[in-house]
Design a protein around this motif. Structure first.
Motif, PDB file in Angstrom:
ATOM      1  N   GLU A 184      56.355 -16.151  12.785  1.00 46.83           N
ATOM      2  CA  GLU A 184      57.402 -16.308  13.797  1.00 46.83           C
ATOM      3  C   GLU A 184      58.091 -14.976  14.104  1.00 46.83           C
ATOM      4  O   GLU A 184      58.430 -14.695  15.256  1.00 46.83           O
ATOM      5  N   PRO A 222      67.052 -25.990  22.852  1.00 51.91           N
ATOM      6  CA  PRO A 222      66.106 -25.436  21.873  1.00 51.91           C
ATOM      7  C   PRO A 222      65.821 -23.955  22.136  1.00 51.91           C
ATOM      8  O   PRO A 222      65.646 -23.539  23.287  1.00 51.91           O
ATOM      9  N   SER A 223      65.756 -23.170  21.068  1.00 53.39           N
ATOM     10  CA  SER A 223      65.600 -21.716  21.204  1.00 53.39           C
ATOM     11  C   SER A 223      64.297 -21.323  21.889  1.00 53.39           C
ATOM     12  O   SER A 223      64.280 -20.454  22.762  1.00 53.39           O
ATOM     13  N   ARG A 224      63.183 -21.946  21.482  1.00 56.19           N
ATOM     14  CA  ARG A 224      61.905 -21.557  22.084  1.00 56.19           C
ATOM     15  C   ARG A 224      61.902 -21.812  23.582  1.00 56.19           C
ATOM     16  O   ARG A 224      61.472 -20.956  24.368  1.00 56.19           O
ATOM     17  N   ALA A 225      62.401 -22.963  23.992  1.00 56.89           N
ATOM     18  CA  ALA A 225      62.430 -23.289  25.415  1.00 56.89           C
ATOM     19  C   ALA A 225      63.294 -22.298  26.189  1.00 56.89           C
ATOM     20  O   ALA A 225      62.942 -21.886  27.303  1.00 56.89           O
ATOM     21  N   ARG A 271      55.615 -19.222  23.817  1.00 52.01           N
ATOM     22  CA  ARG A 271      55.319 -20.651  23.934  1.00 52.01           C
ATOM     23  C   ARG A 271      54.308 -21.105  22.891  1.00 52.01           C
ATOM     24  O   ARG A 271      54.452 -22.188  22.285  1.00 52.01           O
ATOM     25  N   TYR A 272      53.277 -20.297  22.665  1.00 54.00           N
ATOM     26  CA  TYR A 272      52.206 -20.738  21.773  1.00 54.00           C
ATOM     27  C   TYR A 272      52.275 -20.081  20.386  1.00 54.00           C
ATOM     28  O   TYR A 272      51.482 -20.422  19.504  1.00 54.00           O
ATOM     29  N   PRO A 322      56.957 -22.394  16.754  1.00 58.71           N
ATOM     30  CA  PRO A 322      57.000 -23.858  16.666  1.00 58.71           C
ATOM     31  C   PRO A 322      58.160 -24.395  17.488  1.00 58.71           C
ATOM     32  O   PRO A 322      59.093 -23.661  17.849  1.00 58.71           O
ATOM     33  N   TYR A 323      58.121 -25.673  17.773  1.00 55.95           N
ATOM     34  CA  TYR A 323      59.244 -26.311  18.482  1.00 55.95           C
ATOM     35  C   TYR A 323      60.496 -26.232  17.615  1.00 55.95           C
ATOM     36  O   TYR A 323      60.448 -26.412  16.397  1.00 55.95           O
ATOM     37  N   SER A 324      61.621 -25.942  18.228  1.00 57.15           N
ATOM     38  CA  SER A 324      62.881 -25.866  17.479  1.00 57.15           C
ATOM     39  C   SER A 324      63.913 -26.763  18.139  1.00 57.15           C
ATOM     40  O   SER A 324      64.011 -26.821  19.368  1.00 57.15           O
ATOM     41  N   ARG A 325      64.678 -27.441  17.320  1.00 55.14           N
ATOM     42  CA  ARG A 325      65.724 -28.312  17.835  1.00 55.14           C
ATOM     43  C   ARG A 325      66.981 -27.508  18.164  1.00 55.14           C
ATOM     44  O   ARG A 325      67.194 -26.422  17.634  1.00 55.14           O
TER      45      ARG A 325
END
Length: 388
Positions: free
Chosen positions: A14, A76-79, A186-187, A190-193
């Motif tokens: 990450e 979410p941070s990634r978004a 994006r890839y 991981p998805y983050s809340r």
């Protein structure tokens, strides 16, 4: 606490993603603002509008920091980071090929820049989630190194593409860099809340939490300790161009400052133990202003470049405050806390440049540079003594 190593930090997937995307962003933003400045100048012939265009990407930080930062914890941070890169792609392509009038180009940069603090805050808040302990501080150090190095690289890359493809081509290159960064984020992450709750509107929440953070004595002192010395440094650097008579030699001095910053962040982050780093934060911050005092004697180009590098290397004092700041910010508003730190840094540097610039008009650039150094030493000593 043990000192982290590069191998430990870069072993975390990450972080590699965050590091690579940050480097692409810094280079891309530098090329974008340089290309936009040239594009505006060729369209209008106005040096004033060209300078305004170059600074336009930084001006919205104060407004985004005041009213929108809660989004860094509500989403979410990634978004958020991916959205930030997509926005840069769209903005660069519109600037390059949209056929917009100058006022519309400046308005587009200003409006899109309002959300830049939010996107940056999402990245900063994610670092301690993937790298605990001293690895987080080393990661902040590496981000400082890549920031300084990428600024120099951006000038070289931007100049090359401007010469080969013109400003529109350089903007298209920036759009490509942002598209790559969006793909990597994006890839690669991981998805983050989301960390925070959506109890109120974004603007209301931002104002409320900013007030909550700034009325906390510990947080306020840590913020000011990280804002004021860089503000004085920026004021001194803003006088380098008039000090050297507006010649291209100023670029050498400013590039030396960026190199000094990178070296300082690298050495203190990697080779100084956590406890020693925190003890040295005060003397390093005080010494950061000392080289500027020598400008009273009006040194030549070579000496000025060395002095600027020594002064900028002192920005590494901030690494000794990272653990304290992380512990002082509640986890549910961590994104906003780091966004407020970043927005204050940007705003403070603009204020410092304006104030020292006014003094330079009255007393001369060499005096203004020395005064900036002296004020930085005094304020650094006062603020970091309170932190201790």
């Amino acid at each position: 606490m043990e000192t982290a190593t590069f191998s430990q930090v870069f072993a975390v997937k990450e972080f590699k993603v965050l590091f690579a995307s940050f480097a692409l962003m810094i280079v891309g933003d530098g090329v974008k603002m340089l290309a936009l400045s040239v594009l505006v100048y060729t369209s209008t012939g106005s040096a004033g509008l060209s300078a305004t265009a170059y600074m336009a990407g930084w001006l919205p930080y104060i407004f985004g920091g005041m009213f929108l930062l809660s989004l860094a914890d509500r989403l979410p941070s990634r978004a958020l980071m991916v959205t930030g890169e997509v926005v840069r792609v769209v903005v660069c392509l519109l600037l390059a090929f949209g056929g917009l009038p100058v006022w519309a180009m400046l308005a587009l940069v200003l409006v899109s820049g309002l959300f830049a603090p939010v996107f940056g805050a999402a990245r900063s808040a994610m670092l301690p989630e993937v790298l605990p302990g001293d690895a987080f501080v080393l990661a902040r150090s590496l981000m400082g190194v890549v920031s300084a190095s990428s600024q120099v690289a951006a000038m070289a890359v931007g100049g090359t593409f401007l010469a080969l493809t013109g400003p529109s081509g350089a903007l298209a290159v920036t759009a490509g860099l942002s598209a790559v960064a969006a793909f990597v984020l994006r890839y690669g992450l991981p998805y983050s809340r989301a960390r925070g709750e959506k109890r109120h509107g974004a603007v209301r929440s931002t104002l409320r939490v900013n007030g909550r953070l700034f009325t906390d004595t510990r947080v306020r002192t840590l913020l000011l300790a990280q804002w004021v010395p860089p503000m004085c440094l920026a004021g001194a650097e803003a006088m380098i161009v008039p000090y050297l008579g507006g010649t291209g030699q100023a670029g050498l001095v400013l590039a030396s400052a960026a190199i000094g910053m990178a070296i300082g962040e690298f050495v203190v982050g990697r080779f100084v133990s956590p406890a020693t780093r925190e003890r040295l934060s005060l003397p390093i911050a005080v010494c950061m202003g000392a080289p500027w005092l020598a400008f009273v004697f009006m040194p030549g180009l070579g000496v000025a470049a060395v002095l600027a590098a020594l002064a900028a290397s002192g920005l590494s004092y901030g690494l000794g405050l990272q653990r304290r700041f992380l512990e002082a910010i509640p986890e549910d508003v961590r994104g906003q806390g780091y966004g407020l730190l970043s927005a204050g840094l940007m705003t403070g540097q603009a204020v410092g440049a304006a104030l020292i610039g006014g003094l330079g008009e009255l007393a001369g650039p060499h005096v203004a540079i020395a005064v900036s150094g002296a004020v930085g030493m005094i304020m650094g000593a006062v603020l970091l003594s309170r932190v201790r």
